[in-house]
Design an enzyme around this catalytic site. Structure first.
Site, PDB file in Angstrom:
ATOM      1  N   ASN A   1       0.834  -1.198   0.000  1.00  0.00           N
ATOM      2  CA  ASN A   1       0.000   0.000   0.000  1.00  0.00           C
ATOM      3  C   ASN A   1       0.871   1.251   0.000  1.00  0.00           C
ATOM      4  O   ASN A   1       2.011   1.238   0.467  1.00  0.00           O
ATOM      5  CB  ASN A   1      -0.913   0.009   1.227  1.00  0.00           C
ATOM      6  CG  ASN A   1      -1.819  -1.205   1.269  1.00  0.00           C
ATOM      7  OD1 ASN A   1      -2.113  -1.802   0.239  1.00  0.00           O
ATOM      8  ND2 ASN A   1      -2.259  -1.583   2.458  1.00  0.00           N
TER       9      ASN A   1
ATOM     10  N   ASP B   1      -0.447   4.214   1.325  1.00  0.00           N
ATOM     11  CA  ASP B   1      -1.197   5.158   2.157  1.00  0.00           C
ATOM     12  C   ASP B   1      -0.513   5.516   3.470  1.00  0.00           C
ATOM     13  O   ASP B   1      -0.952   6.420   4.177  1.00  0.00           O
ATOM     14  CB  ASP B   1      -2.597   4.615   2.457  1.00  0.00           C
ATOM     15  CG  ASP B   1      -2.595   3.193   3.017  1.00  0.00           C
ATOM     16  OD1 ASP B   1      -1.691   2.854   3.823  1.00  0.00           O
ATOM     17  OD2 ASP B   1      -3.508   2.411   2.658  1.00  0.00           O
TER      18      ASP B   1
ATOM     19  N   HIS C   1       5.957  -0.296  -2.658  1.00  0.00           N
ATOM     20  CA  HIS C   1       5.566   0.421  -3.873  1.00  0.00           C
ATOM     21  C   HIS C   1       5.643   1.936  -3.706  1.00  0.00           C
ATOM     22  O   HIS C   1       5.069   2.676  -4.505  1.00  0.00           O
ATOM     23  CB  HIS C   1       4.152   0.004  -4.295  1.00  0.00           C
ATOM     24  CG  HIS C   1       4.077  -1.430  -4.701  1.00  0.00           C
ATOM     25  ND1 HIS C   1       2.899  -2.148  -4.734  1.00  0.00           N
ATOM     26  CD2 HIS C   1       5.042  -2.303  -5.102  1.00  0.00           C
ATOM     27  CE1 HIS C   1       3.135  -3.384  -5.133  1.00  0.00           C
ATOM     28  NE2 HIS C   1       4.437  -3.502  -5.353  1.00  0.00           N
TER      29      HIS C   1
ATOM     30  N   CYS D   1      16.328  14.673 -11.795  1.00  0.00           N
ATOM     31  CA  CYS D   1      17.373  14.964 -10.801  1.00  0.00           C
ATOM     32  C   CYS D   1      17.138  14.252  -9.475  1.00  0.00           C
ATOM     33  O   CYS D   1      18.000  14.311  -8.590  1.00  0.00           O
ATOM     34  CB  CYS D   1      17.486  16.466 -10.578  1.00  0.00           C
ATOM     35  SG  CYS D   1      16.121  17.209  -9.638  1.00  0.00           S
TER      36      CYS D   1
ATOM     37  N   CYS E   1       9.576  20.092 -12.199  1.00  0.00           N
ATOM     38  CA  CYS E   1      10.482  20.145 -11.062  1.00  0.00           C
ATOM     39  C   CYS E   1      11.026  21.568 -10.873  1.00  0.00           C
ATOM     40  O   CYS E   1      11.571  22.148 -11.827  1.00  0.00           O
ATOM     41  CB  CYS E   1      11.636  19.170 -11.268  1.00  0.00           C
ATOM     42  SG  CYS E   1      12.911  19.246  -9.987  1.00  0.00           S
TER      43      CYS E   1
ATOM     44  N   CYS F   1      15.162  21.388 -11.567  1.00  0.00           N
ATOM     45  CA  CYS F   1      15.792  21.189 -12.881  1.00  0.00           C
ATOM     46  C   CYS F   1      14.813  21.249 -14.048  1.00  0.00           C
ATOM     47  O   CYS F   1      15.229  21.143 -15.202  1.00  0.00           O
ATOM     48  CB  CYS F   1      16.516  19.846 -12.902  1.00  0.00           C
ATOM     49  SG  CYS F   1      15.408  18.412 -12.983  1.00  0.00           S
TER      50      CYS F   1
ATOM     51  N   SER G   1      -4.437 -10.146  -2.677  1.00  0.00           N
ATOM     52  CA  SER G   1      -4.822 -11.288  -3.505  1.00  0.00           C
ATOM     53  C   SER G   1      -3.625 -11.961  -4.160  1.00  0.00           C
ATOM     54  O   SER G   1      -3.775 -12.993  -4.811  1.00  0.00           O
ATOM     55  CB  SER G   1      -5.823 -10.845  -4.584  1.00  0.00           C
ATOM     56  OG  SER G   1      -5.267  -9.814  -5.376  1.00  0.00           O
TER      57      SER G   1
ATOM     58  N   ASN H   1      -7.268 -13.385   3.834  1.00  0.00           N
ATOM     59  CA  ASN H   1      -7.783 -12.534   2.763  1.00  0.00           C
ATOM     60  C   ASN H   1      -9.229 -12.912   2.490  1.00  0.00           C
ATOM     61  O   ASN H   1      -9.610 -14.075   2.671  1.00  0.00           O
ATOM     62  CB  ASN H   1      -6.955 -12.715   1.482  1.00  0.00           C
ATOM     63  CG  ASN H   1      -7.293 -11.681   0.421  1.00  0.00           C
ATOM     64  OD1 ASN H   1      -7.146 -10.486   0.646  1.00  0.00           O
ATOM     65  ND2 ASN H   1      -7.760 -12.135  -0.734  1.00  0.00           N
TER      66      ASN H   1
END
Length: 304
Positions: free
Chosen positions: A125, A127, A142, A153, A204, A207, A246, A270
């Site tokens: 997750n 979050d 992730h 940069c 950005c 740069c 899953s 799950n």
């Protein structure tokens, strides 16, 4: 008008009989089996979107999930129009996800860590609700939507800072969202807003490169150092608890395979089937929050 959250994901499995998983233990039978497999062991934990559904963040593949096509890394990097579309939707969704509070699943795992029985949490997750609940050794496999990174940069910006700037550049943009109470959200903070062509985005400030949330897009690999650290967590553990995922992609499956290769028990909790059920020592079909609370109470009771 209050926002009504609709579960938005990659779509529910085609076979409705997979909910609940007909081959798994239910919560009542699964609790003693999970306790027996994990009691007295130092655990690594792998979590997915199912631990955050009680926080109001929808999952990806639950029985109520709606099909969606997330933007790929290649699409995002290859087109300014696609980046504008992404940021307009994500900016609206980020305000929603950023307000989420930890669930009892997050709180239970934080308590388990504080009692010294966890090697760490690997979460798919973005979050950061594990950290909000008080967990310390958390690997955001992730990435996290709380940070933005320059693809050139590698400068980073807190998402709250960029969010404030985007709101300032786009005054009144969301006033035209006539059906905001029916907006669909996903765990990656995507929101179903269709007309995004007039949204102003930022490059950005260091740069001039392309900014993106510091999360792993589809078509992009998790950084090698995160994968290595996740493997180390599993290697240090005496058991693996998998909750709310899953396991349909390799980024999660690899850690189940590694645990099995290491000869340690694997407990999967799950709602619905997973891609690694055949490797589990114990598979429990249950809603994650309440089950983890009960499981942690039993495991901590064995320590007292």
């Amino acid at each position: 008008m209050p926002v009504r959250v609709i579960r938005a994901g990659y779509g529910a499995p085609r076979d409705a009989a997979q909910f609940p998983d007909p081959n798994a233990l239910d919560a009542t039978a699964g609790l003693p089996a999970a306790v027996s497999a994990l009691s007295g062991r130092r655990l690594a934990v792998l979590t997915g979107a199912g631990v955050s559904t009680d926080s109001g963040i929808p999952d990806y593949r639950g029985p109520g999930a709606k099909p969606r096509m997330p933007m790929t890394y290649q699409e995002f990097m290859g087109s300014e129009r696609m980046r504008r579309h992404y940021w307009a939707r994500n900016q609206f969704g980020w305000h929603f996800v950023a307000q989420a509070k930890p669930s009892e699943a997050h709180a239970a795992l934080a308590e388990l860590e504080h009692r010294g029985t966890l090697c760490g949490i690997i979460t798919q997750n973005i979050d950061r609700l594990h950290q909000k609940a008080g967990s310390i050794d958390v690997l955001d496999l992730h990435g996290t939507h709380h940070r933005v990174i320059c693809t050139r940069c590698r400068a980073t910006i807190p998402r709250a800072v960029l969010s404030h700037r985007l709101d300032s550049l786009n005054p009144g943009f969301y006033d035209d969202v006539a059906t905001r109470h029916d907006i669909e959200y996903a765990p990656d903070a995507d929101a179903t807003i269709e007309h995004t062509e007039h949204f102003t985005i930022l490059d950005c400030p260091v740069c001039g490169g392309i900014l993106k949330p510091d999360v792993v897009f589809f078509g992009e690999n998790a950084p090698v150092e995160r994968v290595r650290y996740a493997k180390l967590m599993v290697d240090r553990a005496e058991g693996l608890l998998v909750a709310g995922t899953s396991l349909t992609v390799n980024s999660g499956k690899r850690y189940v395979r590694r645990a099995v290769s290491n000869g340690i028990p694997v407990v999967i909790v799950n709602h619905g089937v997973t891609g690694s059920d055949h490797l589990a020592t114990v598979k429990v079909d249950a809603f994650v929050g309440g089950f983890l609370r009960s499981l942690v109470d039993e495991l901590l009771g064995d320590l007292d």
